[in-house]
Design an enzyme around this catalytic site. Structure first.
Site, PDB file in Angstrom:
ATOM      1  N   ASP A  28      40.223  45.890  35.797  1.00  0.00           N
ATOM      2  CA  ASP A  28      40.772  46.659  36.906  1.00  0.00           C
ATOM      3  C   ASP A  28      42.216  46.193  37.151  1.00  0.00           C
ATOM      4  OD1 ASP A  28      40.772  48.291  39.298  1.00  0.00           O
ATOM      5  OD2 ASP A  28      40.498  46.441  40.431  1.00  0.00           O
ATOM      6  N   ASP A  30      44.500  46.713  40.541  1.00  0.00           N
ATOM      7  CA  ASP A  30      44.734  46.155  41.882  1.00  0.00           C
ATOM      8  C   ASP A  30      43.608  45.190  42.271  1.00  0.00           C
ATOM      9  OD1 ASP A  30      47.099  47.855  43.193  1.00  0.00           O
ATOM     10  OD2 ASP A  30      45.867  49.203  41.982  1.00  0.00           O
ATOM     11  N   ASP A 209      37.294  44.126  41.157  1.00  0.00           N
ATOM     12  CA  ASP A 209      37.139  43.511  42.483  1.00  0.00           C
ATOM     13  C   ASP A 209      36.564  44.423  43.551  1.00  0.00           C
ATOM     14  OD1 ASP A 209      39.585  45.119  42.676  1.00  0.00           O
ATOM     15  OD2 ASP A 209      39.854  44.116  44.595  1.00  0.00           O
TER      16      ASP A 209
END
Length: 257
Positions: A28, A30, A209
């Site tokens: 991922d 961000d 996240d």
């Protein structure tokens, strides 16, 4: 079950990696490759992390992908490496050396997404700290800078707008509301398609996240799945790393194998 910290099981993970024909590292953007910041435009990848991604992509038997809720062109520009694979808009777009994909039904709903974006900008225009981001195939409503006491009102307004659009759905992320086409599609399905098209024999290592990454943890359960979170929570991921600095350490360890 709470995930284990990755370093505590690292010897076992190395053994699994070395026993695999090839490796597909999927990350991922961000909150994983970069720290979470107040404004989305301020999330920049470090030169060290970029160099590590290139090192991995150049290794024999390795493939590297960056997946994001951002527009495809945005995440490609921010990472700035040609030999990687990319997924934008939570996997509705895929791009890489030997794949180009846009989900056909999402493409059909682009006009609806544009109209919803304009409605949201009008309805939320006076709300402090709210950013409405039109990403062509999806819309993000960021409220990280919105006062806590006003967040419920923002969510209510978004739900009111969305109630008139039956083919769109609302998803909740970290300080962001995501409006997407109501399709049986997510980061997990996109990651699986990417692996099947590019390197079906590879072992996936996926790190993310946010709640949107849970679909990938489930879809890629045969691989090494990693939640990036300071405090481990209930998740489908097998392992966790605390922050983007520990993700960088993972990249260093993989590059050294």
């Amino acid at each position: 079950m709470a995930p284990k910290h990755l370093w505590k099981d690292w010897t076992k993970v190395i053994s699994i990696i070395r026993g695999s024909a090839s490796l597909f590292v999927l990350l991922d953007y961000d909150g994983t490759l970069t720290p979470i910041v107040e404004k989305p435009e301020d999330a920049h990848i470090s030169s060290e992390t970029r160099n590590l991604l290139k090192t991995l992509a150049d290794k024999q038997g390795y493939k590297v992908a960056v997946l994001s809720g951002r527009m495809l062109e945005d995440v490609k520009k921010r990472v700035g490496l040609e030999d990687l694979y990319y997924a934008g808009n939570h996997g509705l777009q895929l791009s890489g050396p030997d794949i180009e994909f846009v989900h056909p039904e999402a493409k059909e709903l682009a006009e609806s997404i544009s109209k919803v974006s304009e409605e949201l900008k009008t309805k939320l225009g006076g709300d402090e700290g709210v950013i409405v981001e039109n990403k062509i195939l999806t819309v993000s409503v960021h409220y990280r800078a919105t006062p806590i006491e006003k967040i419920d009102l923002v969510k209510q307004k978004v739900l009111e707008v969305l109630s008139h659009w039956q083919r769109l759905q609302l998803n909740y992320g970290k300080k962001v509301l995501e409006i997407r086409p109501n399709l049986d599609w997510n980061k997990g399905r996109a990651a699986q398609l990417l692996i099947e098209r590019v390197a079906p024999e590879s072992l996936p290592i996926y790190a993310g996240d946010d709640s949107t990454d849970e679909d990938a943890f489930l879809q890629l359960s045969r691989g090494v799945t990693i939640l990036v979170a300071n405090t481990p929570i209930q998740t489908s991921a097998k392992y966790y790393l605390r922050d983007s600095e520990e993700v960088k350490e993972l990249l260093k360890r993989l590059a050294a194998l």
